[in-house]
Design an enzyme around this catalytic site. Structure first.
Site, PDB file in Angstrom:
ATOM      1  N   ALA A 179       9.521 -18.343   5.329  1.00  0.00           N
ATOM      2  CA  ALA A 179       9.405 -17.186   4.436  1.00  0.00           C
ATOM      3  C   ALA A 179       9.917 -17.558   3.053  1.00  0.00           C
ATOM      4  O   ALA A 179      10.746 -18.438   2.911  1.00  0.00           O
ATOM      5  CB  ALA A 179      10.238 -16.033   4.981  1.00  0.00           C
ATOM      6  N   ASP A 180       9.410 -16.879   2.045  1.00  0.00           N
ATOM      7  CA  ASP A 180      10.051 -17.057   0.745  1.00  0.00           C
ATOM      8  C   ASP A 180      11.373 -16.285   0.786  1.00  0.00           C
ATOM      9  O   ASP A 180      11.629 -15.476   1.680  1.00  0.00           O
ATOM     10  CB  ASP A 180       9.136 -16.572  -0.394  1.00  0.00           C
ATOM     11  CG  ASP A 180       9.558 -17.184  -1.731  1.00  0.00           C
ATOM     12  OD1 ASP A 180       8.752 -17.205  -2.658  1.00  0.00           O
ATOM     13  OD2 ASP A 180      10.709 -17.677  -1.819  1.00  0.00           O
ATOM     14  N   TRP A 181      12.181 -16.528  -0.221  1.00  0.00           N
ATOM     15  CA  TRP A 181      13.561 -16.067  -0.256  1.00  0.00           C
ATOM     16  C   TRP A 181      13.706 -14.592   0.125  1.00  0.00           C
ATOM     17  O   TRP A 181      13.254 -13.710  -0.605  1.00  0.00           O
ATOM     18  CB  TRP A 181      14.112 -16.287  -1.664  1.00  0.00           C
ATOM     19  CG  TRP A 181      15.594 -16.186  -1.738  1.00  0.00           C
ATOM     20  CD1 TRP A 181      16.330 -15.042  -1.870  1.00  0.00           C
ATOM     21  CD2 TRP A 181      16.531 -17.267  -1.685  1.00  0.00           C
ATOM     22  NE1 TRP A 181      17.663 -15.337  -1.917  1.00  0.00           N
ATOM     23  CE2 TRP A 181      17.828 -16.697  -1.808  1.00  0.00           C
ATOM     24  CE3 TRP A 181      16.433 -18.642  -1.571  1.00  0.00           C
ATOM     25  CZ2 TRP A 181      18.984 -17.459  -1.793  1.00  0.00           C
ATOM     26  CZ3 TRP A 181      17.584 -19.414  -1.561  1.00  0.00           C
ATOM     27  CH2 TRP A 181      18.833 -18.838  -1.663  1.00  0.00           C
ATOM     28  N   ASN A 182      14.342 -14.336   1.281  1.00  0.00           N
ATOM     29  CA  ASN A 182      14.690 -12.977   1.699  1.00  0.00           C
ATOM     30  C   ASN A 182      13.453 -12.092   1.926  1.00  0.00           C
ATOM     31  O   ASN A 182      13.542 -10.882   2.070  1.00  0.00           O
ATOM     32  CB  ASN A 182      15.603 -12.309   0.662  1.00  0.00           C
ATOM     33  CG  ASN A 182      16.276 -11.074   1.217  1.00  0.00           C
ATOM     34  OD1 ASN A 182      16.714 -11.066   2.371  1.00  0.00           O
ATOM     35  ND2 ASN A 182      16.316 -10.020   0.423  1.00  0.00           N
ATOM     36  N   SER A 183      12.256 -12.701   1.955  1.00  0.00           N
ATOM     37  CA  SER A 183      11.058 -11.867   2.001  1.00  0.00           C
ATOM     38  C   SER A 183      10.877 -11.206   3.350  1.00  0.00           C
ATOM     39  O   SER A 183      10.125 -10.229   3.455  1.00  0.00           O
ATOM     40  CB  SER A 183       9.809 -12.683   1.635  1.00  0.00           C
ATOM     41  OG  SER A 183       9.561 -13.668   2.591  1.00  0.00           O
TER      42      SER A 183
END
Ligand code: GLC
Length: 743
Positions: A275-279
Site C-alpha cells: 500500500a502507499d503510505w497509510n492508504s
C-alpha cells in the site's frame, strides 16, 4: 524421452534447473509457512516507519510483528534491526529494507521527468544501476520506484517524478529503471527490488490536485495507464504500490478488480503488492470503510499484501480471521508473496551487506554518469541568432538569479539521501571551469524562487550592463514540486518575471536557464529571451553539465516528455489527444479579432480557446540543438500489411550544421478510424542517433501490426484493420508523413 540432440539436452538441463530453483523457493516458502503462527504471518504483512527508530519499533521487530521497515537512514541502524529480525525472533525471517531511491541515492541524477527528456533508456538504466549500487551498499534492498504514472497535468507536483505524458516513452523508461535497479539477478546483494507505482491512474488526479479522485474508465485504464505497469511486471518488477486516489469511487488499496483480476489473474504477477503510505487507513477518510477493522478486511481481501505503516493489519487481521471475515488462506497467500521476494533477494542466505563491499558513494564514475544524464536531459527551447553556445568573443558574462546557486533545490524532489554539500552549482562550475577565459559578473539578486525582495535588482542591472551577455538562472524551488505540492498557477514564482523584464531593458543578449520540476507558463519570459535552456532539477552534477553546454563543449539533445502549455487554463493538455468532432484548424477567431455584436455563428465552431487558441507553447518531443537536422526520403517497406505482419519505416537524417550532435528521431502513427475514437498521434518508437557535422544516416523503425493494438469497443486488445498515417520526425508536430493500411 530419448534425446539424441546434445543441444536439446543442454536446453532441457537449464529449463529443469530453473524450474527446480523456482520449485525450491516454493518448497522453502511452504516449509516456513507451516511453522508460522497466525501472529507471525500477520507480522510479515506489516511495514513500519523506521525514520524515528525507538524501543517500540525494536520490540515489534523482536516479537515478529514486522516484515519490512521503510525510511531507514543509517546503515548501522539498518544492520541492528536486521540482526534483531534474524537472530532474536523465533523463525529468523529477515526484514525487507525499503527506501525511496528514485533518481539517485547519494549521487543524485536529474528528476525522472528530466531523465525521460534524455530519450536515452540505456543512460537511464545506467543511472538506476548507480543508485542501486550506492543504496545496497548501506543495506537497502527494496526501492519505492520507478513511479510510472502517466502525467498530463503540470499543476500536479508529482509530474516531476513521472516520465511524462506519453504511454510508449513512459513504458520504455519504466522498464529501463526496473532493469537498472534489479540488474539481471535479484539475488545479487547489489540488486534492489523495484516497485511499480502508483497503481493506478494517480497522474489523472482531478484538477491536478494531489490525492484527489480520478475518473478513468476501464478502456482508458487499459490503453493509457496500465501499459507501463504491465511491461514492468513482464520485465520482472518485484513489487507494485497501490495509489492514493479513488478511481470512480474505489480507492486502489481496496480495489479487487485491480489487485486480483488484473495483477494476479491477467498478468500472473507473483510479487508483492504494498500500500502507499497509510492508504489502508485512508480508506476511512475516503468514506469507503467505516473503521480500521473494515479497512484491513477490505484491503487484504482485495489483494493487498503489505500494509505500509497504518498498522491496520497488525491490529485487526487476527480477529478478522477468528470471525471468519478473512480466511487464513488469504493471509497465507499474502505471506507467500512477501517470503518469495525475500528468497528472490537471497535475504535468508545473505541478510547483511557483505564486508567485501567496496562501493564508494559519489565515486568519479558515478558523478560522470550523473553529469552525462543531466547534460542529455537539458532541452534547448529557443536559440535566436545562435546566442548559444558562447563564442570566444564573449568576455564578460553576467550570472543573475536564485537558481545559479541553489544546492538543495538543484537536487529536486525525492532526493532524500542526496547531500547538498556535494551539489556542484552552475555559478561554481562556470567560474571554476571557464573563469580563465571569461569574467563572470555575479548577482544572485533573489535568495530563492519565491523571494519578493527587489532590493538587489539595481545591482543585477548594473552587472548586466557591464556584460556581453546575461545568463538568468530562474525556476522553482524543489519543495514546490513532488508529493502534495500542486500549484493552481504555473507562472514563475516571486518577482522573477519582473527581474527578467529589468534585465531585458538593458538590451543585452539574454539567456534563460530554467530549473524546474514541471512545465511552467513562461511564454512571456521566452518571448523576451534570446535563448532558453530548460534543465529541470538536474541533480548533483547539474552545474558542470550546464557550464559545458553554455560553452558548447556539449550539445543539447533533450526532448520534451511533456507538453508545455501557454496558459494553465489549457491543462490537461497533451499531444496524444483525440481529434474530437470539431478539431481546431488553428485559424480560429481569437479574442481580439472578435467583431462587436457578431452573429453567434461567426466565432467558428471548433475546439479551441478564444483567449489561447489551440497550440501549446512547446509540443511533446520538442527540443533544439546547436546542430541542425534535415529529414528526407521517408520510405515504407509496404503500404499494406496484415495484422500478423510488420513494416519497416525509414528516413534519412542529415546533420546540415558544422556541429556534431545527437538527434532523437521519433516515430508516430495515427489510426484514422477505429471502433473507438483514436488519438491524433501516438509515439511508437524513438532512436537517439549521433551525427557528425555534414553526415547523414538512414534510421529504420520496424513497426509491427501488433504495436497498433488497443482495447476497442469490445474491450479486447487487438489491431483493427484500417488506414494509418505515419510520421518520422523531430517532434510531435514536425515530421515526414506517410500512409499505410492494415487489412
Ligand atoms: C509516499 C509516496 C510514495 C512513497 C511512499 C513511501 O506518500 O506517495 O510514492 O513511495 O509514501 O515514502
Amino acid at each position: 524421452m530419448k534425446c539424441h540432440n546434445p543441444l536439446l539436452l543442454i536446453v532441457f538441463f537449464f529449463i529443469s534447473q530453473f524450474s527446480v530453483a523456482e520449485e525450491n523457493v516454493e518448497q522453502k516458502i511452504n516449509a516456513i509457512l507451516s511453522q508460522m503462527t497466525l501472529k507471525e504471518k500477520i507480522g510479515q504483512l506489516n511495514q513500519l516507519n523506521a525514520r524515528f527508530p525507538d524501543q517500540n519499533l525494536f520490540e515489534a521487530i523482536k516479537k515478529g510483528q514486522v516484515g519490512s521497515v521503510i525510511n531507514v537512514e543509517d546503515s548501522a541502524l539498518l544492520t541492528k534491526m536486521q540482526r534483531m529480525a534474524v537472530s532474536e525472533t523465533r523463525l529468523g525471517i529477515p526484514l525487507l529494507m525499503g527506501r525511496d531511491v528514485i533518481h539517485g541515492y547519494k549521487t543524485i541524477f536529474p528528476i525522472p521527468v528530466g531523465l525521460a527528456a534524455t530519450f536515452n533508456t540505456d543512460l537511464v538504466k545506467k543511472g538506476s544501476r548507480v543508485a542501486a549500487m550506492e543504496a545496497t551498499e548501506v543495506g537497502i534492498r527494496w526501492t519505492m520506484g520507478p513511479m510510472m504514472d502517466i502525467s498530463r497535468d503540470a499543476r500536479w507536483g508529482r509530474i516531476a517524478e513521472s516520465f511524462g505524458e506519453d504511454v510508449y516513452l513512459t513504458t520504455q523508461m519504466a522498464v529501463a529503471v526496473v532493469n537498472g535497479f534489479q540488474d539481471n539477478d535479484l539475488t545479487k546483494h547489489t540488486s534492489m527490488a523495484a516497485c511499480a507505482k502508483h497503481f493506478i491512474g494517480y497522474g489523472a488526479t482531478e484538477g491536478g490536485r494531489d490525492y484527489n479522485s480520478t475518473n478513468i474508465p476501464e478502456r482508458q485504464l487499459r490503453n493509457v495507464y496500465l501499459p507501463p505497469f504491465e511491461a514492468s511486471i513482464k520485465a520482472g518488477c518485484a513489487s507494485v504500490m497501490t495509489s492514493f486516489n479513488d478511481n470512480d469511487g474505489i480507492p486502489s488499496t481496496g480495489n479487487k478488480f485491480l489487485l486480483r483480476d488484473i495483477l494476479r489473474t491477467e498478468w500472473s504477477f507473483d510479487g508483492v503488492v504494498v500500500a502507499d503510505w497509510n492508504s489502508v487507513n485512508e480508506m476511512i477518510n475516503h468514506g469507503f470503510c467505516k473503521n480500521e477493522s473494515e479497512a484491513a478486511e477490505i484491503a487484504i481481501n482485495a489483494g493487498l499484501d503489505m500494509d505500509m505503516v497504518s498498522e491496520a493489519y497488525l491490529n485487526h487481521l487476527e480477529k478478522l480471521v477468528k470471525m471468519e471475515k478473512v480466511s487464513e488462506e488469504t493471509i497465507d497467500n499474502a505471506v507467500r508473496n512477501i517470503l518469495r521476494l525475500k528468497f528472490k533477494l537471497n535475504l535468508f542466505g545473505q541478510p547483511f551487506v557483505p564486508k567485501t563491499n567496496s562501493v564508494k558513494a559519489y565515486s568519479t564514475v558515478y558523478l560522470q554518469a550523473a553529469q552525462q544524464a543531466a547534460s542529455e536531459s537539458f532541452v534547448l527551447l529557443k536559440n535566436e541568432n545562435n546566442t548559444l553556445p558562447f563564442k570566444t568573443t564573449i568576455k564578460k558574462i553576467a550570472i543573475i538569479g536564485p537558481m545559479a546557486d541553489a544546492p538543495h533545490d538543484q537536487l529536486g524532489t525525492w532526493s532524500l539521501d542526496g547531500e547538498k554539500s556535494h551539489t556542484i552549482m552552475p555559478y561554481k562550475a562556470l567560474t571554476e571551469m571557464y573563469g580563465g577565459q571569461v569574467e563572470f559578473l555575479y548577482e544572485k539578486t533573489l535568495g530563492f524562487s519565491r523571494d519578493n525582495n527587489k532590493s538587489k535588482f539595481k545591482n543585477a542591472v548594473k552587472q548586466a550592463k557591464k556584460a556581453d551577455v546575461i545568463v538568468a538562472f530562474i525556476g522553482e524551488e524543489s519543495i514546490l514540486t513532488g508529493e502534495a505540492h500542486s500549484l493552481a498557477e504555473l507562472n514563475l514564482q516571486g518577482v522573477q518575471s519582473d527581474l527578467i523584464k529589468e534585465l531585458k531593458k538593458t538590451g543585452k543578449p539574454l539567456v534563460l536557464v530554467i530549473m524546474a520540476g514541471r512545465p511552467l507558463t513562461i511564454m512571456n519570459e521566452v518571448a523576451q529571451a534570446d535563448a532558453v535552456l530548460y534543465v529541470w532539477h538536474p541533480g548533483t552534477m547539474g552545474g558542470p553539465a550546464i557550464a559545458d553546454m553554455l560553452f558548447g563543449k556539449t550539445n543539447p539533445s533533450g526532448k520534451l516528455p511533456v507538453t508545455f502549455p501557454k496558459y494553465v487554463g489549457q491543462i490537461p493538455f497533451h499531444y496524444n489527444h483525440n481529434m474530437t468532432g470539431r478539431p481546431a484548424s488553428k485559424r480560429e477567431t481569437l479574442l481580439n479579432d472578435i467583431p462587436l455584436e457578431p452573429r453567434q455563428s461567426s466565432l467558428g465552431c471548433t475546439s479551441y480557446y478564444l483567449d489561447a487558441g489551440f497550440d501549446p507553447l512547446f509540443p511533446f518531443g520538442f527540443g533544439l540543438s546547436y546542430s541542425s537536422f534535415e529529414y528526407s526520403n521517408l520510405q515504407l517497406s509496404t503500404t499494406l500489411m496484415t495484422v500478423y505482419d510488420s513494416l519497416t519505416a525509414k528516413a534519412t537524417i542529415k546533420n546540415t550544421s558544422d556541429v556534431d550532435g545527437y538527434e532523437v528521431v521519433q516515430l508516430y502513427v495515427r489510426d484514422l478510424v477505429g471502433s473507438i475514437a483514436r488519438p491524433v498521434k501516438e509515439l511508437k518508437g524513438f532512436q537517439k542517433i549521433y551525427l557528425k557535422a555534414g553526415d547523414s544516416k538512414t534510421v529504420e523503425f520496424i513497426l509491427k501490426a501488433s504495436d497498433l493494438a488497443f482495447y476497442g469497443l469490445d474491450l479486447t486488445k487487438k489491431t483493427e484493420p484500417g488506414d494509418f498515417d505515419i510520421w518520422i520526425g523531430k517532434n510531435s508536430e514536425e515530421g515526414l508523413k506517410g500512409k499505410f493500411s492494415v487489412k
